[in-house]
Write a protein that holds these residues in place. Structure first.
Motif, PDB file in Angstrom:
ATOM      1  N   LYS A  58       0.833  -1.207   0.000  1.00 18.60           N
ATOM      2  CA  LYS A  58       0.000   0.000   0.000  1.00 18.60           C
ATOM      3  C   LYS A  58       0.870   1.260   0.000  1.00 18.60           C
ATOM      4  CE  LYS A  58      -3.549   2.401   2.702  1.00 18.60           C
ATOM      5  NZ  LYS A  58      -2.985   3.686   2.430  1.00 18.60           N
ATOM      6  N   GLN A  59       1.919   1.291   0.841  1.00 20.67           N
ATOM      7  CA  GLN A  59       2.795   2.466   0.881  1.00 20.67           C
ATOM      8  C   GLN A  59       3.518   2.671  -0.447  1.00 20.67           C
ATOM      9  OE1 GLN A  59       5.274   1.520   4.225  1.00 20.67           O
ATOM     10  NE2 GLN A  59       3.976   2.623   5.678  1.00 20.67           N
ATOM     11  N   THR A  60       3.951   1.577  -1.067  1.00 20.64           N
ATOM     12  CA  THR A  60       4.634   1.686  -2.350  1.00 20.64           C
ATOM     13  C   THR A  60       3.678   2.195  -3.417  1.00 20.64           C
ATOM     14  OG1 THR A  60       6.057  -0.157  -1.705  1.00 20.64           O
ATOM     15  CG2 THR A  60       6.071   0.452  -4.015  1.00 20.64           C
ATOM     16  N   LEU A  74       9.016  -2.376  -5.287  1.00 19.13           N
ATOM     17  CA  LEU A  74       9.084  -2.552  -3.835  1.00 19.13           C
ATOM     18  C   LEU A  74      10.517  -2.412  -3.331  1.00 19.13           C
ATOM     19  CD1 LEU A  74       6.663  -5.595  -3.412  1.00 19.13           C
ATOM     20  CD2 LEU A  74       6.208  -3.227  -2.765  1.00 19.13           C
ATOM     21  N   GLU A  75      11.465  -2.996  -4.061  1.00 20.17           N
ATOM     22  CA  GLU A  75      12.868  -2.912  -3.646  1.00 20.17           C
ATOM     23  C   GLU A  75      13.368  -1.480  -3.673  1.00 20.17           C
ATOM     24  OE1 GLU A  75      15.502  -5.702  -5.612  1.00 20.17           O
ATOM     25  OE2 GLU A  75      13.897  -7.195  -5.647  1.00 20.17           O
ATOM     26  N   LEU A  76      13.029  -0.742  -4.709  1.00 19.79           N
ATOM     27  CA  LEU A  76      13.446   0.658  -4.780  1.00 19.79           C
ATOM     28  C   LEU A  76      12.828   1.485  -3.660  1.00 19.79           C
ATOM     29  CD1 LEU A  76      13.416   1.329  -8.628  1.00 19.79           C
ATOM     30  CD2 LEU A  76      15.403   1.194  -7.116  1.00 19.79           C
ATOM     31  N   TYR A  77      11.575   1.207  -3.350  1.00 22.62           N
ATOM     32  CA  TYR A  77      10.912   1.914  -2.253  1.00 22.62           C
ATOM     33  C   TYR A  77      11.620   1.619  -0.926  1.00 22.62           C
ATOM     34  CZ  TYR A  77       7.378   3.430   1.055  1.00 22.62           C
ATOM     35  OH  TYR A  77       6.736   4.046   2.090  1.00 22.62           O
ATOM     36  N   ILE A  78      11.998   0.371  -0.714  1.00 19.93           N
ATOM     37  CA  ILE A  78      12.706  -0.005   0.511  1.00 19.93           C
ATOM     38  C   ILE A  78      14.047   0.722   0.589  1.00 19.93           C
ATOM     39  CG2 ILE A  78      13.947  -1.928   1.609  1.00 19.93           C
ATOM     40  CD1 ILE A  78      11.570  -3.713   0.783  1.00 19.93           C
ATOM     41  N   LEU A  79      14.783   0.756  -0.521  1.00 18.40           N
ATOM     42  CA  LEU A  79      16.070   1.471  -0.524  1.00 18.40           C
ATOM     43  C   LEU A  79      15.886   2.944  -0.198  1.00 18.40           C
ATOM     44  CD1 LEU A  79      17.915  -0.109  -3.583  1.00 18.40           C
ATOM     45  CD2 LEU A  79      18.455  -0.378  -1.152  1.00 18.40           C
ATOM     46  N   GLN A  81      13.496   4.226   1.617  1.00 18.49           N
ATOM     47  CA  GLN A  81      13.146   4.332   3.031  1.00 18.49           C
ATOM     48  C   GLN A  81      14.373   4.243   3.945  1.00 18.49           C
ATOM     49  OE1 GLN A  81       9.976   5.012   4.298  1.00 18.49           O
ATOM     50  NE2 GLN A  81       9.794   5.478   2.130  1.00 18.49           N
ATOM     51  N   LEU A  82      15.367   3.492   3.521  1.00 15.58           N
ATOM     52  CA  LEU A  82      16.544   3.266   4.364  1.00 15.58           C
ATOM     53  C   LEU A  82      17.712   4.192   4.039  1.00 15.58           C
ATOM     54  CD1 LEU A  82      16.521  -0.636   4.335  1.00 15.58           C
ATOM     55  CD2 LEU A  82      15.646   0.893   6.119  1.00 15.58           C
ATOM     56  N   GLU A  83      17.581   4.997   3.003  1.00 12.37           N
ATOM     57  CA  GLU A  83      18.703   5.778   2.482  1.00 12.37           C
ATOM     58  C   GLU A  83      19.316   6.732   3.512  1.00 12.37           C
ATOM     59  OE1 GLU A  83      19.631   7.653  -1.807  1.00 12.37           O
ATOM     60  OE2 GLU A  83      17.661   8.089  -0.969  1.00 12.37           O
ATOM     61  N   TRP A  84      18.506   7.545   4.173  1.00 18.17           N
ATOM     62  CA  TRP A  84      19.061   8.525   5.112  1.00 18.17           C
ATOM     63  C   TRP A  84      19.621   7.873   6.363  1.00 18.17           C
ATOM     64  CZ3 TRP A  84      20.983  12.973   4.144  1.00 18.17           C
ATOM     65  CH2 TRP A  84      20.547  13.674   3.027  1.00 18.17           C
ATOM     66  N   LEU A 144      18.669   1.018  11.226  1.00 15.92           N
ATOM     67  CA  LEU A 144      18.849   0.561   9.848  1.00 15.92           C
ATOM     68  C   LEU A 144      18.864  -0.957   9.766  1.00 15.92           C
ATOM     69  CD1 LEU A 144      19.624   1.075   6.831  1.00 15.92           C
ATOM     70  CD2 LEU A 144      22.002   1.070   7.603  1.00 15.92           C
ATOM     71  N   THR A 145      19.573  -1.595  10.661  1.00 14.32           N
ATOM     72  CA  THR A 145      19.689  -3.054  10.641  1.00 14.32           C
ATOM     73  C   THR A 145      18.338  -3.726  10.869  1.00 14.32           C
ATOM     74  OG1 THR A 145      21.950  -2.869  11.452  1.00 14.32           O
ATOM     75  CG2 THR A 145      20.880  -5.006  11.685  1.00 14.32           C
ATOM     76  N   ILE A 146      17.612  -3.282  11.867  1.00 12.30           N
ATOM     77  CA  ILE A 146      16.308  -3.893  12.179  1.00 12.30           C
ATOM     78  C   ILE A 146      15.281  -3.567  11.095  1.00 12.30           C
ATOM     79  CG2 ILE A 146      14.443  -4.060  13.868  1.00 12.30           C
ATOM     80  CD1 ILE A 146      17.090  -5.180  14.906  1.00 12.30           C
ATOM     81  N   ARG A 147      15.229  -2.306  10.679  1.00 16.31           N
ATOM     82  CA  ARG A 147      14.247  -1.930   9.649  1.00 16.31           C
ATOM     83  C   ARG A 147      14.517  -2.646   8.332  1.00 16.31           C
ATOM     84  NH1 ARG A 147      12.571   3.374   7.980  1.00 16.31           N
ATOM     85  NH2 ARG A 147      10.672   2.279   7.487  1.00 16.31           N
TER      86      ARG A 147
END
Length: 169
Positions: A58-60, A74-79, A81-84, A144-147
């Motif tokens: 849904k978020q993607t 989905l993979e790009l969205y995850i990247l 989200q974790l970028e900063w 970052l690790t857990i998320r």
């Protein structure tokens, strides 16, 4: 010999210019880390109450504003989200080192002149900056690790869901 002394003074003056921006970035990193810790705790609480795979899809979709999405989306969205978190966890220690090294020059000069007060003042600034930078980096790396694990688990579930939807269509 005067030429080299002039270069040393110029380098010192330029490095002192960067101390305030580096300290400002360390404070921003720490504020970001604390904010992300709050968001992380809320997300952890929400994950205990509901599944994450449907939420990721849904978020993607909301982010891309498209009805159909692929696992690559989905993979790009995850990247994203974790970028900063990744940037702060890797740059904050470097900023801490910069903020430590800049005041060390004046501290060593003061030590040579026997001015213990000036040495202490510079050392407090140096070590306070590195401690806060390492704290920000540690918090961001932990989150970052857990998320990353959470989001990859969600990705795995979402890919299965998308695959089942394609097979049934």
């Amino acid at each position: 010999m005067d030429f080299f002394a002039d270069i040393e003074h110029l380098l010192y003056a330029v490095s002192r210019i960067f101390l305030m921006p580096v300290l400002f970035l360390i404070v921003l990193s720490l504020l970001y880390a604390v904010g992300m810790l709050g968001a992380f705790l809320v997300e952890g609480w929400q994950r205990r109450r509901q599944g994450g795979a449907d939420r990721l899809v849904k978020q993607t979709r909301d982010y891309l504003r498209r009805q159909t999405i692929s696992s690559g989306d989905l993979e790009l969205y995850i990247l994203k989200q974790l970028e900063w978190l990744r940037v702060v966890s890797r740059t904050a220690p470097m900023l801490g080192l910069i903020a430590t090294m800049i005041p060390m020059g004046p501290a060593l000069l003061a030590l040579g002149n026997g001015d213990a007060t000036e040495v202490g003042k510079n050392m407090v600034a140096a070590f306070s900056a590195v401690i806060l930078a390492l704290l920000a980096a540690s918090l961001c790396f932990f989150i970052l690790t857990i998320r990353r694990r959470w989001l990859l688990q969600d990705l795995h579930r979402a890919e299965r869901t998308l695959l089942l939807q394609e097979e049934s269509a």
